[in-house]
Design a protein around this motif. Structure first.
Motif, mmCIF file in Angstrom:
data_model
loop_
_atom_site.group_PDB
_atom_site.id
_atom_site.type_symbol
_atom_site.label_atom_id
_atom_site.label_comp_id
_atom_site.label_asym_id
_atom_site.label_seq_id
_atom_site.Cartn_x
_atom_site.Cartn_y
_atom_site.Cartn_z
ATOM 1 N N ALA A 115 0.834 -1.202 0.000
ATOM 2 C CA ALA A 115 0.000 0.000 0.000
ATOM 3 C C ALA A 115 0.867 1.250 0.000
ATOM 4 O O ALA A 115 0.598 2.219 -0.720
ATOM 5 C CB ALA A 115 -0.923 0.007 1.214
ATOM 6 N N LEU A 116 1.929 1.218 0.799
ATOM 7 C CA LEU A 116 2.840 2.362 0.850
ATOM 8 C C LEU A 116 3.527 2.558 -0.501
ATOM 9 O O LEU A 116 3.658 3.674 -0.991
ATOM 10 C CB LEU A 116 3.881 2.148 1.952
ATOM 11 N N ALA A 117 3.938 1.454 -1.088
ATOM 12 C CA ALA A 117 4.582 1.545 -2.391
ATOM 13 C C ALA A 117 3.618 2.144 -3.416
ATOM 14 O O ALA A 117 3.988 3.008 -4.215
ATOM 15 C CB ALA A 117 5.051 0.160 -2.838
ATOM 16 N N LEU A 118 2.375 1.690 -3.355
ATOM 17 C CA LEU A 118 1.369 2.196 -4.290
ATOM 18 C C LEU A 118 1.126 3.686 -4.069
ATOM 19 O O LEU A 118 1.054 4.464 -5.021
ATOM 20 C CB LEU A 118 0.056 1.415 -4.095
ATOM 21 N N SER A 119 1.036 4.075 -2.814
ATOM 22 C CA SER A 119 0.742 5.480 -2.528
ATOM 23 C C SER A 119 1.909 6.388 -2.915
ATOM 24 O O SER A 119 1.722 7.563 -3.175
ATOM 25 C CB SER A 119 0.422 5.658 -1.040
ATOM 26 N N ARG A 120 3.100 5.823 -2.973
ATOM 27 C CA ARG A 120 4.264 6.637 -3.343
ATOM 28 C C ARG A 120 4.490 6.687 -4.843
ATOM 29 O O ARG A 120 5.339 7.438 -5.314
ATOM 30 C CB ARG A 120 5.514 6.063 -2.685
ATOM 31 N N GLU A 121 3.790 5.828 -5.552
ATOM 32 C CA GLU A 121 3.985 5.824 -7.007
ATOM 33 C C GLU A 121 3.550 7.132 -7.629
ATOM 34 O O GLU A 121 4.033 7.531 -8.667
ATOM 35 C CB GLU A 121 3.221 4.664 -7.645
ATOM 36 N N GLY A 122 2.575 7.774 -7.024
ATOM 37 C CA GLY A 122 2.184 9.099 -7.485
ATOM 38 C C GLY A 122 1.091 9.112 -8.525
ATOM 39 O O GLY A 122 0.490 10.137 -8.783
ATOM 40 N N GLU A 123 0.830 7.985 -9.118
ATOM 41 C CA GLU A 123 -0.214 7.962 -10.137
ATOM 42 C C GLU A 123 -1.138 6.798 -9.884
ATOM 43 O O GLU A 123 -0.727 5.738 -9.450
ATOM 44 C CB GLU A 123 0.384 7.834 -11.531
ATOM 45 N N THR A 124 -2.403 7.023 -10.171
ATOM 46 C CA THR A 124 -3.359 5.938 -10.080
ATOM 47 C C THR A 124 -3.370 5.205 -11.399
ATOM 48 O O THR A 124 -2.723 5.608 -12.362
ATOM 49 C CB THR A 124 -4.765 6.476 -9.787
ATOM 50 N N ASP A 125 -4.110 4.119 -11.424
ATOM 51 C CA ASP A 125 -4.169 3.327 -12.654
ATOM 52 C C ASP A 125 -4.737 4.109 -13.824
ATOM 53 O O ASP A 125 -4.425 3.862 -14.976
ATOM 54 C CB ASP A 125 -5.023 2.077 -12.414
ATOM 55 N N ASP A 126 -5.602 5.059 -13.548
ATOM 56 C CA ASP A 126 -6.195 5.796 -14.664
ATOM 57 C C ASP A 126 -5.357 7.031 -15.011
ATOM 58 O O ASP A 126 -5.787 7.883 -15.766
ATOM 59 C CB ASP A 126 -7.650 6.191 -14.341
ATOM 60 N N GLY A 127 -4.167 7.091 -14.442
ATOM 61 C CA GLY A 127 -3.235 8.120 -14.850
ATOM 62 C C GLY A 127 -3.369 9.426 -14.106
ATOM 63 O O GLY A 127 -2.610 10.358 -14.340
ATOM 64 N N LEU A 128 -4.302 9.531 -13.199
ATOM 65 C CA LEU A 128 -4.471 10.778 -12.469
ATOM 66 C C LEU A 128 -3.407 10.887 -11.393
ATOM 67 O O LEU A 128 -3.051 9.907 -10.749
ATOM 68 C CB LEU A 128 -5.858 10.830 -11.824
ATOM 69 N N LEU A 129 -2.918 12.093 -11.224
ATOM 70 C CA LEU A 129 -1.936 12.312 -10.178
ATOM 71 C C LEU A 129 -2.602 12.139 -8.827
ATOM 72 O O LEU A 129 -3.608 12.752 -8.516
ATOM 73 C CB LEU A 129 -1.365 13.725 -10.292
ATOM 74 N N ALA A 130 -2.029 11.286 -8.017
ATOM 75 C CA ALA A 130 -2.678 11.001 -6.736
ATOM 76 C C ALA A 130 -1.968 11.659 -5.574
ATOM 77 O O ALA A 130 -2.521 11.811 -4.515
ATOM 78 C CB ALA A 130 -2.725 9.491 -6.517
ATOM 79 N N MET A 131 -0.721 12.030 -5.766
ATOM 80 C CA MET A 131 -0.010 12.640 -4.653
ATOM 81 C C MET A 131 1.063 13.579 -5.161
ATOM 82 O O MET A 131 1.580 13.442 -6.240
ATOM 83 C CB MET A 131 0.617 11.570 -3.761
ATOM 84 N N GLU A 132 1.388 14.542 -4.376
ATOM 85 C CA GLU A 132 2.450 15.471 -4.715
ATOM 86 C C GLU A 132 3.307 15.708 -3.483
ATOM 87 O O GLU A 132 3.654 16.819 -3.150
ATOM 88 C CB GLU A 132 1.864 16.792 -5.197
ATOM 89 N N SER A 133 3.585 14.670 -2.797
ATOM 90 C CA SER A 133 4.294 14.809 -1.530
ATOM 91 C C SER A 133 5.783 15.017 -1.757
ATOM 92 O O SER A 133 6.453 14.139 -2.295
ATOM 93 C CB SER A 133 4.057 13.557 -0.685
ATOM 94 N N PRO A 134 6.338 16.162 -1.366
ATOM 95 C CA PRO A 134 7.777 16.403 -1.538
ATOM 96 C C PRO A 134 8.572 15.356 -0.776
ATOM 97 O O PRO A 134 8.231 14.993 0.329
ATOM 98 C CB PRO A 134 7.971 17.792 -0.910
ATOM 99 N N GLY A 135 9.632 14.927 -1.371
ATOM 100 C CA GLY A 135 10.484 13.971 -0.683
ATOM 101 C C GLY A 135 10.068 12.526 -0.931
ATOM 102 O O GLY A 135 10.753 11.614 -0.528
ATOM 103 N N HIS A 136 8.937 12.327 -1.582
ATOM 104 C CA HIS A 136 8.505 10.963 -1.888
ATOM 105 C C HIS A 136 8.227 10.851 -3.379
ATOM 106 O O HIS A 136 7.193 10.372 -3.799
ATOM 107 C CB HIS A 136 7.254 10.587 -1.095
ATOM 108 N N ALA A 137 9.160 11.359 -4.161
ATOM 109 C CA ALA A 137 8.972 11.344 -5.602
ATOM 110 C C ALA A 137 9.055 9.926 -6.137
ATOM 111 O O ALA A 137 9.565 9.018 -5.481
ATOM 112 C CB ALA A 137 10.039 12.210 -6.265
#
Lengths: 159, 137
Positions: A115-137
């Motif tokens: 789950a953590l790996a998924l949340s850090r990927e930054g993109e959802t399956d449909d290509g939408l940006l899901a996160m913009e957390s600095p330091g976790h690019a």
């Protein structure tokens, strides 16, 4: 009427940009409503971009539970968060599939690490940006040993 | 079907709490009989689905869970009974897609898929009796 003796309680924790929700094994309708509202409140409070529903304690998942997952995902989605389900037991999965339960637009992961790996990927399956957390690019070689803001996180052991 | 019934457990259903307790007992019973956890899980889910239907549509009723032993093997019989409004179109319910405010429209049709035998006897205005059987694999 909803005075079930449930010794287990739900716990909700913030972990990076993820809201970790430990779902109790037996929920009444009232419990479900309460939990869903708590999840939405905490999602807003922490600006969580991912909600992880940890089902590892749930050993009976009927269609009502399925609807809880669906509705929580839809509502969290309207807040800009994604929902992932983790920890589904083998027996539960088999029954869910044979029951005909489908959970569209919901990510399924094996455990918290995934789950953590998924949340850090930054993109959802449909290509939408899901996160913009600095330091976790997004990186090709994601390091799970990097330090985290939340002290409750227990780093996984290396395999 | 013939078989030696052993200690049927009857659960009065009039609330979701009753449903939760009945399905938990059903799960434990199936596991105790030696059912594979995945099969025991199906027994519990069917009890849950049928119990929820009783609570939702009839208000009250009962679920009886009975372990059976016969020459061919063991099985669990689930009987859900209520004196509610009945099901006007059983075939349509069995086909699936009936959605309610709290379910996914899978209750009856899904339960049928999880069981080895599934029978509905329903009379509008009088009530419903559903009998489901899960055999040990």
């Amino acid at each position: 009427m909803e005075n079930l003796d449930i010794t287990e309680t739900s716990t909700i924790q913030k972990l990076e940009n993820l809201l970790l929700v430990a779902v109790p094994r037996d929920l009444t309708d009232r419990d479900v409503l309460k939990l869903r509202r708590q999840v939405l409140e905490e999602t807003r409070r922490y600006h969580s971009q991912w909600v992880l529903l940890d089902f590892s304690r749930v050993d009976i998942c009927d269609s009502f539970f399925g609807r809880f997952i669906q509705s929580t995902a839809r509502m969290a989605g309207l807040m800009g968060a994604n929902v992932a389900v983790a920890g589904l037991q083998d027996a539960v999965i088999e029954t869910m599939v044979e029951l005909g339960m489908t959970l569209p637009n919901i990510h399924a992961v094996l455990d918290l690490d995934d789950a953590l790996a998924l949340s850090r990927e930054g993109e959802t399956d449909d290509g939408l940006l899901a996160m913009e957390s600095p330091g976790h690019a997004i990186t090709d070689s994601l390091s799970l040993d990097s330090p985290f803001d939340d002290s409750t996180f227990i780093p996984p052991t290396e395999v | 079907m013939t078989g030696q019934a052993q200690n049927p457990k009857r659960f009065s259903i009039s609330s979701v709490v009753d449903v939760v307790q009945a399905r938990r007992s059903g799960l434990e019973l199936a596991l105790k009989m030696g059912f594979h956890p995945a099969e025991a899980n199906k027994v519990a889910v069917v009890i849950s689905e049928l119990g929820r239907n009783i609570e939702l549509y009839a208000g009250q009723g009962s679920i009886t869970v009975t372990p059976h032993t016969e020459v061919k093997g063991q099985y669990i019989e689930i009987i859900a009974e209520d004196q509610g409004p009945g099901i006007p179109d059983v075939a349509r319910v069995l086909k699936g897609g009936y959605t309610t405010s709290s379910g996914m429209g899978l209750g009856i049709s899904g339960s049928q898929r999880l069981m080895d035998e599934f029978e509905i006897h329903s009379v509008v205005g009088q009530g419903t009796r559903i009998r489901a059987v899960k055999r040990m694999q």
